[in-house]
Design a protein around this motif. Structure first.
Motif, PDB file in Angstrom:
ATOM      1  N   VAL A 279       2.335  32.656  12.661  1.00 33.70           N
ATOM      2  CA  VAL A 279       2.645  34.180  12.735  1.00 33.70           C
ATOM      3  C   VAL A 279       3.258  34.726  11.458  1.00 33.70           C
ATOM      4  N   LYS A 280       3.359  35.718  11.006  1.00 33.20           N
ATOM      5  CA  LYS A 280       3.817  36.536  10.057  1.00 33.20           C
ATOM      6  C   LYS A 280       5.151  36.589  10.059  1.00 33.20           C
ATOM      7  N   GLU A 281       5.886  36.327   9.175  1.00 36.29           N
ATOM      8  CA  GLU A 281       7.620  36.515   9.130  1.00 36.29           C
ATOM      9  C   GLU A 281       7.818  38.312   8.901  1.00 36.29           C
ATOM     10  N   PHE A 282       8.589  38.794   9.791  1.00 34.79           N
ATOM     11  CA  PHE A 282       8.828  40.153   9.757  1.00 34.79           C
ATOM     12  C   PHE A 282      10.354  40.356   9.517  1.00 34.79           C
ATOM     13  N   THR A 283      10.534  41.617   8.680  1.00 41.72           N
ATOM     14  CA  THR A 283      11.899  41.876   8.213  1.00 41.72           C
ATOM     15  C   THR A 283      12.146  43.492   8.786  1.00 41.72           C
TER      16      THR A 283
ATOM     17  N   ALA B 189       2.249  36.291  20.418  1.00 43.09           N
ATOM     18  CA  ALA B 189       3.104  37.616  20.642  1.00 43.09           C
ATOM     19  C   ALA B 189       4.389  37.312  20.861  1.00 43.09           C
ATOM     20  N   VAL B 190       4.333  36.251  21.555  1.00 42.72           N
ATOM     21  CA  VAL B 190       5.981  35.725  21.988  1.00 42.72           C
ATOM     22  C   VAL B 190       6.706  35.484  20.895  1.00 42.72           C
ATOM     23  N   GLU B 191       6.323  34.835  19.872  1.00 40.63           N
ATOM     24  CA  GLU B 191       6.888  34.622  18.477  1.00 40.63           C
ATOM     25  C   GLU B 191       7.055  35.797  17.701  1.00 40.63           C
ATOM     26  N   VAL B 192       6.366  36.729  17.825  1.00 35.67           N
ATOM     27  CA  VAL B 192       6.395  38.072  17.063  1.00 35.67           C
ATOM     28  C   VAL B 192       7.627  38.838  17.773  1.00 35.67           C
ATOM     29  N   PHE B 193       7.490  38.994  18.979  1.00 34.29           N
ATOM     30  CA  PHE B 193       8.502  39.926  19.802  1.00 34.29           C
ATOM     31  C   PHE B 193       9.868  39.215  19.749  1.00 34.29           C
ATOM     32  N   LYS B 194       9.931  37.957  19.588  1.00 29.40           N
ATOM     33  CA  LYS B 194      11.282  37.081  19.504  1.00 29.40           C
ATOM     34  C   LYS B 194      11.960  37.604  18.156  1.00 29.40           C
ATOM     35  N   GLN B 195      10.944  37.654  17.073  1.00 29.00           N
ATOM     36  CA  GLN B 195      11.542  38.379  15.781  1.00 29.00           C
ATOM     37  C   GLN B 195      12.032  39.538  15.882  1.00 29.00           C
TER      38      GLN B 195
END
Length: 269
Positions: free
Chosen positions: A60-64, A85-91
């Motif tokens: 998944v993409k890294e978000f800031t 989706a889990v990994e993105v929401f955790k970010q």
């Protein structure tokens, strides 16, 4: 004369034997080659199956920005990419720990994964009380030492975040509605009913609020009240298929309760 005839017969037999050998050898080679090709095809097929089985979730993409992560996570949920989706929401919740919607969506993603895992193992998803769940129609078995699921942790964090929002702005009907949803996801139906009743009183025109309340009432076996609430939704919007589905369940439940019960004055002569 007899000797000459015998020699000719022997010579003919030898010639026929040599004439047959190449054909037999050729057939044998063709058979062996077919077997080799078949084995090779099976090996390739098995290799493909192994590769499919070992397919891992895409990185998944890294978000800031938490809002960007929340939007991307919802897109992944729509595509049934629940692990991603889990990994993105955790970010998102790491970037903004107070973001209630991100915690709630994380809970949804976890619950989908847990439900899928239970289905694959032929099990019923774990529940924390003995209320009948509207989604399964089954009753949960009491658990002596219940395991806290990842979805419950996320919904618990979402609940606390929404409660902080409502504490700052008691008129926020959306936060009040989401508090009810969190309680419902945590199988706390009585608390969910109270929260959703308050949300519908704050915004009586919301179809979603009434449908969620109707679903909770079905869980609490308050079928008659559920029927009344869901009929209100269909009066507002006759094409609301979700309300129709829940109304069907509520009506069936009400019929089960009243089946065999004599009507008022029926036994009087």
């Amino acid at each position: 004369m007899n000797k000459i005839f015998t020699i000719l017969l022997v010579s003919g037999a030898i010639s026929m034997q040599f004439a047959c050998k190449p054909e037999t050898a050729s057939n044998s080679n063709n058979t062996n080659q077919s077997a080799v090709n078949s084995n090779a095809e099976n090996a390739n097929s098995n290799s493909v199956n192994v590769n499919v089985a070992k397919k891992e979730p895409e990185p998944v993409k890294e978000f800031t920005d938490a809002n960007e992560a929340l939007t991307e996570g919802k897109k992944l949920l729509d595509l049934d990419k629940n692990k991603e989706a889990v990994e993105v929401f955790k970010q998102a919740v790491k970037i903004s720990p107070e973001m209630a919607d991100a915690h709630f969506q994380l809970g949804l993603a976890y619950s989908l994964i847990e439900s899928e895992k239970a289905d694959n193992q032929g099990l019923e998803p774990e529940k924390k009380d003995a209320n009948t769940n509207v989604n399964t129609g089954k009753k949960a078995k009491p658990v002596a030492t219940p395991k806290v699921l990842e979805s419950e942790k996320a919904f618990g964090e979402a609940l606390k975040a929404y409660q902080k929002i409502i504490a700052k702005n008691p008129k926020d009907d959306i936060a009040q509605y989401n508090i009810g949803r969190c309680y419902f996801k945590l199988f706390k139906d009585k608390e969910a009913e109270a929260a959703l009743r308050k949300a519908t009183s704050m915004n009586p025109k919301s179809e979603d609020y009434k449908i969620e309340l109707g679903a909770v009432m079905i869980n609490l076996t308050k079928y008659k009240e559920a029927v009344g609430i869901l009929k209100q939704v269909l009066k507002m919007n006759p094409n609301n298929s979700q309300a129709e589905a829940f109304l069907e369940k509520a009506t069936a439940g009400e019929k089960r309760e009243t089946y065999g019960v004599p009507k008022t004055g029926e036994n009087k002569k």
